[in-house]
Design a protein around this motif. Structure first.
Motif, PDB file in Angstrom:
ATOM      1  N   ARG A 151     100.528  65.357  19.675  1.00  9.04           N
ATOM      2  CA  ARG A 151     100.830  66.580  20.407  1.00  9.04           C
ATOM      3  C   ARG A 151     100.920  67.923  19.627  1.00  9.04           C
ATOM      4  NH1 ARG A 151     104.267  64.880  23.500  1.00  9.04           N
ATOM      5  NH2 ARG A 151     103.114  64.422  25.007  1.00  9.04           N
ATOM      6  N   PHE A 152     101.633  67.734  18.460  1.00 12.57           N
ATOM      7  CA  PHE A 152     101.835  68.755  17.326  1.00 12.57           C
ATOM      8  C   PHE A 152     100.372  69.099  16.595  1.00 12.57           C
ATOM      9  CE2 PHE A 152     102.595  70.292  13.182  1.00 12.57           C
ATOM     10  CZ  PHE A 152     103.705  71.213  13.438  1.00 12.57           C
ATOM     11  N   MET A 153      99.720  67.924  16.237  1.00  7.21           N
ATOM     12  CA  MET A 153      98.656  68.232  15.472  1.00  7.21           C
ATOM     13  C   MET A 153      97.620  68.831  16.496  1.00  7.21           C
ATOM     14  SD  MET A 153      98.892  66.993  12.544  1.00  7.21           S
ATOM     15  CE  MET A 153      96.969  66.641  12.085  1.00  7.21           C
ATOM     16  N   LEU A 211     110.375  77.369  13.020  1.00  9.76           N
ATOM     17  CA  LEU A 211     110.564  76.184  11.835  1.00  9.76           C
ATOM     18  C   LEU A 211     111.228  74.827  12.648  1.00  9.76           C
ATOM     19  CD1 LEU A 211     111.137  75.379   9.133  1.00  9.76           C
ATOM     20  CD2 LEU A 211     113.207  76.717   8.999  1.00  9.76           C
ATOM     21  N   ILE A 212     111.758  75.160  13.762  1.00 12.48           N
ATOM     22  CA  ILE A 212     112.226  74.124  14.395  1.00 12.48           C
ATOM     23  C   ILE A 212     111.336  72.857  14.900  1.00 12.48           C
ATOM     24  CG2 ILE A 212     112.424  75.054  16.564  1.00 12.48           C
ATOM     25  CD1 ILE A 212     114.701  72.280  15.348  1.00 12.48           C
ATOM     26  N   ARG A 213     109.996  73.381  15.138  1.00 10.32           N
ATOM     27  CA  ARG A 213     108.916  72.575  15.432  1.00 10.32           C
ATOM     28  C   ARG A 213     108.367  71.784  14.129  1.00 10.32           C
ATOM     29  NH1 ARG A 213     108.562  70.006  18.680  1.00 10.32           N
ATOM     30  NH2 ARG A 213     106.318  70.091  18.994  1.00 10.32           N
ATOM     31  N   GLU A 214     108.148  72.512  13.149  1.00  8.92           N
ATOM     32  CA  GLU A 214     107.912  71.872  11.883  1.00  8.92           C
ATOM     33  C   GLU A 214     108.797  70.736  11.452  1.00  8.92           C
ATOM     34  OE1 GLU A 214     105.357  71.660   8.119  1.00  8.92           O
ATOM     35  OE2 GLU A 214     105.181  72.358  10.095  1.00  8.92           O
ATOM     36  N   VAL A 215     110.149  71.055  11.684  1.00  6.50           N
ATOM     37  CA  VAL A 215     111.183  69.975  11.281  1.00  6.50           C
ATOM     38  C   VAL A 215     111.272  68.878  12.221  1.00  6.50           C
ATOM     39  CG1 VAL A 215     113.722  69.684  11.210  1.00  6.50           C
ATOM     40  CG2 VAL A 215     112.746  71.706  10.260  1.00  6.50           C
ATOM     41  N   ASP A 216     110.815  69.039  13.541  1.00 10.64           N
ATOM     42  CA  ASP A 216     110.694  67.936  14.448  1.00 10.64           C
ATOM     43  C   ASP A 216     109.457  67.099  14.219  1.00 10.64           C
ATOM     44  OD1 ASP A 216     112.627  68.846  16.043  1.00 10.64           O
ATOM     45  OD2 ASP A 216     111.348  69.828  17.600  1.00 10.64           O
ATOM     46  N   PRO A 240     102.327  75.845   9.702  1.00  8.85           N
ATOM     47  CA  PRO A 240     102.423  74.682   9.875  1.00  8.85           C
ATOM     48  C   PRO A 240     101.725  73.798   8.983  1.00  8.85           C
ATOM     49  CG  PRO A 240     100.971  75.793  11.403  1.00  8.85           C
ATOM     50  CD  PRO A 240     101.679  76.733  10.576  1.00  8.85           C
ATOM     51  N   MET A 241     102.392  72.413   8.939  1.00 12.91           N
ATOM     52  CA  MET A 241     101.957  71.609   7.956  1.00 12.91           C
ATOM     53  C   MET A 241     102.033  71.942   6.513  1.00 12.91           C
ATOM     54  SD  MET A 241     101.204  69.420  10.211  1.00 12.91           S
ATOM     55  CE  MET A 241     100.187  68.063   9.246  1.00 12.91           C
ATOM     56  N   PHE A 266     104.457  67.015   0.866  1.00 20.10           N
ATOM     57  CA  PHE A 266     105.554  66.769  -0.121  1.00 20.10           C
ATOM     58  C   PHE A 266     106.290  65.170   0.336  1.00 20.10           C
ATOM     59  CE2 PHE A 266     105.451  71.300  -0.608  1.00 20.10           C
ATOM     60  CZ  PHE A 266     105.195  71.457  -1.697  1.00 20.10           C
ATOM     61  N   ILE A 267     106.329  65.097   1.721  1.00 24.40           N
ATOM     62  CA  ILE A 267     107.110  63.907   2.092  1.00 24.40           C
ATOM     63  C   ILE A 267     106.153  62.800   2.244  1.00 24.40           C
ATOM     64  CG2 ILE A 267     108.120  63.092   4.117  1.00 24.40           C
ATOM     65  CD1 ILE A 267     109.293  65.526   4.933  1.00 24.40           C
TER      66      ILE A 267
END
Length: 500
Positions: free
Chosen positions: A353-355, A366-371, A407-408, A413-414
Motif C-alpha cells: 500500500r505504501f509503494m 517521516l512517521i510513514r517512512e518509519v512505518d 520517500p524510500m 541502507f537497511i
C-alpha cells in the motif's frame, strides 16, 4: 522577438558607443593625440588648437550622428513605414539633413582649415566643405533609413513566419551574438584610433554576414537542406554576396570617396568573409542543430513509449485485487492458526500500500517512512527468527512532530544490511538506530560482514541502491546532509545526518 525589445538594445548600444567615442576624444585631447592632424596646420603655418580644431568639431560630429540615429531610427522612419503623418516626418528628415549638413560643414572648416590654401577663393573653400558636409548628412540619413527598414522587415519576418517560441529564442540569440561581436570589433577600432573607413567597412561586412547567416539558417536551409549539397549552398551564398556588393559599394563610395579602389576594397573583405566564414558556419550550425533536434525527438518518442508501456503494466495490476487477495490469505492463515504467516501477509500488504500510494509523492510524513521501515524489518525478522546466531537490534524513535522526508530514502541502507550482513551459517548481527532532534535526523546502520564464496554472484556487487541514494541525497538535500560509510574486515557501518 519584439521590435520594442530590439529598440531597447539599439538605444543602449548607440548610447554606450557615443560615450566611448566622447571619452576617447577627451583622452586624446588631453594627450595631444589627433592622429597627426596638427602637422598639416604646422606645414601650412596656421595656428592650431587641440580644443577648437580637434575636440569641439569631432564632439559636434559625433553628437550629430548619435542624435540623428535616435531621431531617424526611433521616430521618423518607423512613423513613415506605418504611414502615419508621413508629410510631417518627411519634413523632419529634410530639416535634419539641413541641420546636420550645416554642423558637418562648420566642423570640417575647423578640422581642415589647412585646406583653404588649395582653393583660389575663400568662397570656393566654404562651398566645397559645406557641400561635403551636406553630402555626408545625406549619406547618414540614407544609411540609417536602410538599416531601420531592413531591421523592421526582419522583425516582421520573424513575427509572421517563426511561430515556435524556441525558434524565436534561437534567432534572438543569434542576432544578439552577432550584434555583440560587431560592437566588440567597433569598440576595438575606435579605441585604437582607427580611421572611419575601417569602422564603416567592419560594419558593412559584419552586417551583411549577420543577414546572410539569419537568412541561411532560418529560411534557406530549412526549405532545401534535404535536397541541397554544400557546393550548391555555397554557390547560392556567392550569388547573394555578389548582389549585396551593389548597396555596400554605394554606401562605401559615399564614405570613402568615388573611386574604383572603393569597390575593390569592399570585394576584398566582403566576399572571403561570407564565403569562407559565414557560409560554412551557417551550414555547420544548422546541421548540428538539426541533429540535436532529431535526438531530442527520438528521446521523446522513446520516453512516450516507456510511459505507455508503464501505464499499460499499471493497468494490468489492480491494487484492490492484490489487497483483497492478501486479506483472504490473511484470514485463511488465522483460521489455520498460522499467526506468523498471517503477520507476514499483513506486513507485506502495508508495504505494498505504501509503494503504490505514498511512494509517488515528493515528500511524505517521516512517521510513514518509519512505518515502512518497521514493516520491512518485521518481515526480515520472521525470515530469520529460527536462527539463534542472528541478532537484529533496532532503536527507532516512534514519536515525531510534523517532519517530512523524501520517500524510500532510508530503506536502501537497511536492505543492504540484510542482504550483505546476514549469514545463515555464521553468527551475524544488524543494529539500526533512528532518532530526531531539532528537525535533524540521525540514522545509523551497522552490520556484520563475512567473506563470500568465489561462486557467490553477490561477491563483486556493492550494496543495493547505495549509489542511487547517494545521488538522490546530493540532488534533494544539497548542503543539508552528511553521509559517512565505513567498512572494516568485520563490520559495515553507515551514518547519515539529515536536515529535515
Amino acid at each position: 522577438m519584439k521590435l520594442k525589445d530590439l529598440q531597447k538594445g539599439e538605444f543602449w548600444i548607440a548610447t554606450i558607443l557615443f560615450f566611448i567615442v566622447i571619452v576617447t576624444l577627451i583622452f586624446n585631447t588631453s594627450n595631444h593625440n589627433d592622429n597627426g592632424n596638427h602637422f598639416a596646420f604646422i606645414r601650412s603655418k596656421i595656428s592650431y588648437s587641440y580644443f577648437y580644431n580637434y575636440f569641439l568639431p569631432n564632439f559636434l560630429k559625433t553628437s550629430s550622428i548619435y542624435f540623428s540615429f535616435l531621431v531617424l531610427n526611433f521616430i521618423a522612419i518607423p512613423a513613415i513605414l506605418k504611414q502615419h503623418r508621413t508629410v510631417l516626418y518627411y519634413l523632419l528628415i529634410v530639416l535634419l539633413v539641413a541641420a546636420v549638413g550645416i554642423i558637418m560643414g562648420i566642423c570640417k572648416t575647423y578640422i581642415n582649415t589647412y585646406e583653404f590654401e588649395n582653393y583660389k577663393t575663400l568662397q570656393q573653400a566654404y562651398n566645397r566643405m559645406f557641400f561635403d558636409g551636406f553630402g555626408y548628412a545625406l549619406w547618414l540619413v540614407i544609411a540609417i533609413s536602410v538599416y531601420c527598414s531592413f531591421k523592421t522587415y526582419l522583425v516582421y519576418l520573424i513575427e509572421t513566419r517563426l511561430n515556435g517560441s524556441k525558434e524565436r529564442s534561437l534567432i534572438k540569440t543569434d542576432l544578439m551574438v552577432g550584434i555583440a561581436f560587431w560592437l566588440a570589433g567597433l569598440i576595438l577600432w575606435v579605441t585604437t584610433n582607427s580611421s572611419d573607413q575601417i569602422c564603416m567597412l567592419w560594419s558593412l561586412v559584419l552586417g551583411a554576414a549577420i543577414g546572410i547567416f539569419i537568412y541561411s539558417v532560418y529560411y534557406l536551409l530549412p526549405q532545401k537542406y534535404q535536397h541541397i549539397k554544400f557546393i550548391n549552398f555555397f554557390v547560392q551564398i556567392l550569388s547573394i554576396s555578389l548582389l549585396l556588393v551593389i548597396p555596400m559599394s554605394f554606401i562605401a563610395l559615399l564614405s570613402f570617396g568615388a573611386n574604383a579602389e572603393t569597390i575593390f576594397i569592399v570585394l576584398l573583405f566582403h566576399l572571403p568573409a561570407q564565403l569562407f566564414v559565414t557560409a560554412p558556419l551557417a551550414w555547420f550550425l544548422y546541421k548540428n542543430r538539426l541533429q540535436q533536434n532529431k535526438e531530442i525527438t527520438s528521446l521523446k518518442t522513446e520516453l512516450g513509449k516507456s510511459d505507455a508501456n508503464l501505464n499499460f503494466l499499471k493497468s494490468q495490476i489492480n491494487p484492490h485485487f492484490l489487497f483483497n487477495a492478501l486479506n483472504t490469505l490473511y484470514g485463511t492463515a488465522l483460521q489455520e492458526n498460522a499467526e506468523r504467516t498471517g503477520e507476514g501477509i499483513q506486513k507485506l500488504g502495508d508495504m505494498m500500500r505504501f509503494m503504490l500510494h505514498e511512494n509517488t509523492q515528493d515528500k511524505i510524513a517521516l512517521i510513514r517512512e518509519v512505518d515502512y521501515l518497521n514493516n520491512y524489518i518485521a518481515l526480515q525478522k520472521l525470515r530469520t527468527s529460527q536462527s539463534a546466531d542472528i541478532k537484529i537490534e533496532t532503536v527507532i524513535e516512534d514519536q515525531f512532530n510534523h517532519e517530512q522526508i523524501t520517500p524510500m530514502l532510508l530503506i536502501p541502507f537497511i536492505e543492504n544490511a540484510f542482504k550483505h550482513g546476514i549469514s545463515l551459517r555464521q553468527p551475524s548481527y544488524i543494529k539500526i538506530v533512528l532518532q530526531t532532534k531539532d528537525n535533524t535526523l540521525f540514522f545509523d546502520v551497522s552490520n556484520s560482514t563475512y567473506a563470500k564464496n568465489d561462486n557467490d554472484p553477490e561477491k563483486l556487487k556493492s550494496g543495493i541502491g547505495l549509489e542511487n541514494v547517494k545521488q538522490r541525497l546530493k540532488l534533494l538535500y544539497p548542503e543539508q546532509h552528511e553521509l559517512i560509510v565505513r567498512e572494516t574486515v568485520n563490520e559495515f557501518f553507515v551514518h547519515l545526518t539529515l536536515q529535515l
